[in-house]
Design a protein around this motif. Structure first.
Motif, PDB file in Angstrom:
ATOM      1  N   PRO A 268       0.787  -1.479   0.143  1.00 63.67           N
ATOM      2  CA  PRO A 268      -0.255  -0.244   0.137  1.00 63.67           C
ATOM      3  C   PRO A 268       0.766   1.322   0.430  1.00 63.67           C
ATOM      4  N   GLY A 269       0.615   2.266  -0.340  1.00 66.64           N
ATOM      5  CA  GLY A 269       1.043   3.316  -0.159  1.00 66.64           C
ATOM      6  C   GLY A 269       0.064   3.862   0.647  1.00 66.64           C
ATOM      7  N   THR A 270      -0.421   3.957   1.399  1.00 63.58           N
ATOM      8  CA  THR A 270      -0.898   4.530   2.578  1.00 63.58           C
ATOM      9  C   THR A 270      -1.293   3.861   4.060  1.00 63.58           C
ATOM     10  N   VAL A 271      -1.026   3.730   4.858  1.00 59.60           N
ATOM     11  CA  VAL A 271      -1.631   3.225   6.379  1.00 59.60           C
ATOM     12  C   VAL A 271      -2.107   3.690   7.308  1.00 59.60           C
ATOM     13  N   LEU A 272      -3.291   2.930   8.005  1.00 56.57           N
ATOM     14  CA  LEU A 272      -3.590   3.985   8.794  1.00 56.57           C
ATOM     15  C   LEU A 272      -2.971   3.458  10.570  1.00 56.57           C
ATOM     16  N   PRO A 283      -3.932   8.442   8.838  1.00 58.53           N
ATOM     17  CA  PRO A 283      -3.192   8.067   7.949  1.00 58.53           C
ATOM     18  C   PRO A 283      -1.341   8.255   7.570  1.00 58.53           C
ATOM     19  N   VAL A 284      -1.099   7.991   6.477  1.00 58.59           N
ATOM     20  CA  VAL A 284       0.552   7.909   7.054  1.00 58.59           C
ATOM     21  C   VAL A 284       0.928   7.041   5.831  1.00 58.59           C
ATOM     22  N   ARG A 285       1.747   8.032   5.417  1.00 57.60           N
ATOM     23  CA  ARG A 285       2.244   7.362   4.268  1.00 57.60           C
ATOM     24  C   ARG A 285       3.394   6.406   4.157  1.00 57.60           C
ATOM     25  N   VAL A 286       3.024   5.360   3.395  1.00 54.76           N
ATOM     26  CA  VAL A 286       4.646   4.042   3.725  1.00 54.76           C
ATOM     27  C   VAL A 286       5.793   5.087   3.711  1.00 54.76           C
ATOM     28  N   THR A 287       5.655   5.593   2.377  1.00 58.87           N
ATOM     29  CA  THR A 287       7.266   5.645   2.403  1.00 58.87           C
ATOM     30  C   THR A 287       8.128   7.245   2.977  1.00 58.87           C
ATOM     31  N   ASP A 288       7.323   7.072   4.011  1.00 57.53           N
ATOM     32  CA  ASP A 288       7.617   8.653   5.015  1.00 57.53           C
ATOM     33  C   ASP A 288       7.289   7.961   6.352  1.00 57.53           C
ATOM     34  N   VAL A 297      -3.338  -0.258  12.301  1.00 58.78           N
ATOM     35  CA  VAL A 297      -4.024  -0.858  12.346  1.00 58.78           C
ATOM     36  C   VAL A 297      -5.111  -0.927  10.797  1.00 58.78           C
ATOM     37  N   ASP A 298      -4.172  -0.748   9.625  1.00 61.61           N
ATOM     38  CA  ASP A 298      -5.571  -0.148   8.426  1.00 61.61           C
ATOM     39  C   ASP A 298      -4.781   0.361   7.466  1.00 61.61           C
ATOM     40  N   PHE A 299      -4.994  -0.393   6.704  1.00 60.12           N
ATOM     41  CA  PHE A 299      -4.418   0.399   4.932  1.00 60.12           C
ATOM     42  C   PHE A 299      -5.425   0.405   3.926  1.00 60.12           C
ATOM     43  N   VAL A 300      -4.935   1.174   2.805  1.00 57.66           N
ATOM     44  CA  VAL A 300      -5.373   1.389   1.653  1.00 57.66           C
ATOM     45  C   VAL A 300      -5.437   0.998   0.587  1.00 57.66           C
TER      46      VAL A 300
END
Length: 412
Positions: A268-272, A283-288, A297-300
């Motif tokens: 994913p590009g974004t995880v929660l 949300p947090v960007r995976v690359t960050d 706890v979750d992801f998009v």
């Protein structure tokens, strides 16, 4: 060469003669708490227990709840009371399963009696497949009926260990699950295939990620599997859970990532994430990278992966991909919506998966056991039952050597 029939060479309980006053050990996998919130694994054994009792057998029941390793193992008297109600006959309860007291309780049983003995997970050596413990448990009877498909992958003393001391038979609950899952084993016959992996148990990575990355077209990791994959890719995951065998799972994920070919692995590009002590996800960007005080706890799920899920001819979901029990449902509900709106066939695996996800399609409460069976077209207890049929150990009183080192198939 392995037979195409996973039950070939496996002695079946429904083909066994049950003599009046014969002594049977029934190895079950009830694993239900005092609230009896999910009794499916108990109900699955009722017909066989009734048949044995009606034939005049003395039935010593063995089962488990929780684990001694995390302090969740408890007594099983609530299960005995539930069995009494469902079977319409008294089911006794004895809090121990080995030693003089247990042997005396077994010796006092009469024809048709059923007694549930104490939680096997409270016994030192049970989860390590200790053969000395299995020998003590084997003194409760002369033959073994093995049910509890959910534990069919575990080389525990009360499961595979008993079969190295006494003749054994596969109970109907085990046989039904194997026959149900058999068309799903191995590589899919054709069409696009997808697997979604979640939850916290290491077999989702050690078995599931390895198998589906080789045999399927798309793998969407979630839960601890996703955390492990992200860490292996070098992304910061903060305080996200890595399960009970993080090092072994890390090696498995690294091997999958290094392999050429195989399935497309969704990242994913974004995880929660949530901060320690808080419930609200953001949300947090995976690359960050995930902040040090936060946990995933979750992801998009990326749109292209949703489209592939919707068009999959076959899909397997093993474990909730997000923490649904805490209200984090983005990835899980996206998966369910795509599968329900698609034209293919989907299967949910595992007790937590079935309990937590609102799904009315095909399902199996076997988690790790189903994964092992789908991967290998067999599992630990089936191999032991086949070997048990061929051995003469039960006539000579000797135990066969273990087919597997205890740690191979006893993961949590």
């Amino acid at each position: 060469m392995r037979s195409d029939d996973p039950l070939a060479g496996v002695p079946l309980l429904d083909e066994a003669a049950v003599a009046p006053d014969s002594r049977w050990i029934f190895s079950a996998g009830f694993n239900t708490g005092p609230d009896l919130g999910d009794t499916g694994r108990v109900d699955a054994e009722l017909a066989d227990l009734r048949r044995l009792s009606d034939a005049g057998a003395r039935v010593a029941l063995l089962s488990h709840q929780g684990s001694s390793r995390d302090g969740t193992a408890i007594e099983l008297d609530h299960v005995a009371r539930y069995l009494s109600r469902r079977l319409g006959r008294p089911v006794g309860y004895h809090p121990g399963a080995v030693g003089g007291s247990a042997l005396r309780a077994a010796g006092l049983m009469r024809a048709g009696d059923i007694v549930l003995f104490g939680n096997t997970r409270l016994l030192p050596g049970e989860e390590d497949g200790d053969l000395a413990l299995a020998r003590q448990l084997a003194r409760l009877g002369d033959q073994v009926a093995v049910g509890g498909f959910s534990k069919a992958h575990r080389a525990h003393a009360s499961n595979c260990g008993l079969l190295r001391h006494l003749p054994g038979h596969a109970a109907d609950s085990l046989v039904r699950e194997i026959r149900f899952l058999a068309p799903w084993a191995g590589r899919p016959p054709g069409g696009f295939s997808a697997a979604v992996l979640g939850g916290s148990k290491p077999e989702k990575t050690l078995i599931g990620l390895r198998h589906f990355s080789r045999a399927y077209d798309l793998v969407i990791p979630g839960g601890v599997v996703l955390n492990t994959v992200l860490r292996a890719l070098g992304h910061g995951i903060g305080r996200s859970a890595l399960g009970s065998r993080p090092d072994a799972c890390a090696r498995a994920a690294e091997a999958v990532l290094a392999a050429e070919g195989g399935a497309t692995l969704h990242v994913p590009g974004t995880v929660l994430v949530v901060r320690a002590g808080e419930r609200r996800a953001f949300p947090v960007r995976v690359t960050d990278g995930v902040p040090a005080d936060c946990a995933i706890v979750d992801f998009v799920i990326r749109p292209w992966a949703v489209d592939l899920l919707r068009g999959a001819a076959r899909a397997v979901v093993a474990g909730p991909p997000s923490l649904c029990r805490d209200g984090h449902t983005e990835a899980s509900y996206t998966v369910l919506s795509a599968l329900e709106g698609g034209n293919g066939s989907a299967l949910l695996l595992g007790g937590d998966t079935v309990r937590e996800l609102p799904w009315s399609g095909l399902s199996s409460t076997g988690g790790g056991s189903a994964l092992e069976f789908l991967s290998e077209n067999t599992c630990a207890v089936l191999d032991e039952l086949r070997a048990n049929r061929l051995t003469t150990a039960h006539r000579t009183g000797g135990a066969r050597p273990s087919l597997y080192p205890p740690t191979d198939r006893s993961t949590e």
